[in-house]
Every structure is written in structure tokens, then in C-alpha cells.
Design a protein around this motif. Structure first.
Motif: not given
Length: 76
Positions: A68-76
Motif C-alpha cells: 500500500e505504501r509503495i502504491l501510494k508513493s508511486s501515485q504522487v
């Protein structure tokens, strides 16, 4: 140029998956490989600071948080 040389494997890379918690300080990098024609299961591969690669169980609760953290950081 082979598919492997450009980062594409035609088979699953993970045979054994680790579900036990690994402290984030030991992990250098985490890569997500979605399921596809190469492998029916999504794969999560952690590169440890020691240089070893460990396949993580994507169904383990702590791995889900990492994903989840990786996916959130890649959306920035």
C-alpha cells in the motif's frame, strides 16, 4: 536482446515466499511484479541490505502494508 535482459521473466521468480515479519531496516528495496502471462500470482521481491533477494508473501498483513505504501508513493 533477450526478455530477461530487459527485466522480463517468462516464469514465476518466487518459489518460496516469506510471511514472517522482516524489519524495514534490513530491506534496501522492494519490487512489485503484478500477475500476468509469466506468473499467475503477484510477486513481491525484497532486496536486503546484505544483497540477498527474498520473495515476500503478498497475503501477509505486514507485506500488504508495504505494498500500500509503495502504491501510494508511486501515485504522487
Amino acid at each position: 536482446m533477450s526478455l530477461k535482459s530487459i527485466g522480463l521473466e517468462l516464469r514465476c521468480q518466487c518459489i518460496k515466499k516469506e510471511s514472517r515479519f522482516i524489519h524495514p531496516r534490513q530491506i534496501q528495496n522492494v519490487e512489485l511484479f503484478p500477475s500476468g502471462p509469466h506468473c499467475k500470482d503477484a510477486e513481491v521481491i525484497a532486496t536486503m541490505k546484505s544483497g540477498h533477494h527474498i520473495c515476500l508473501d503478498p497475503n501477509a498483513p505486514w507485506v500488504k502494508i508495504v505494498i500500500e505504501r509503495i502504491l501510494k508513493s508511486s501515485q504522487v
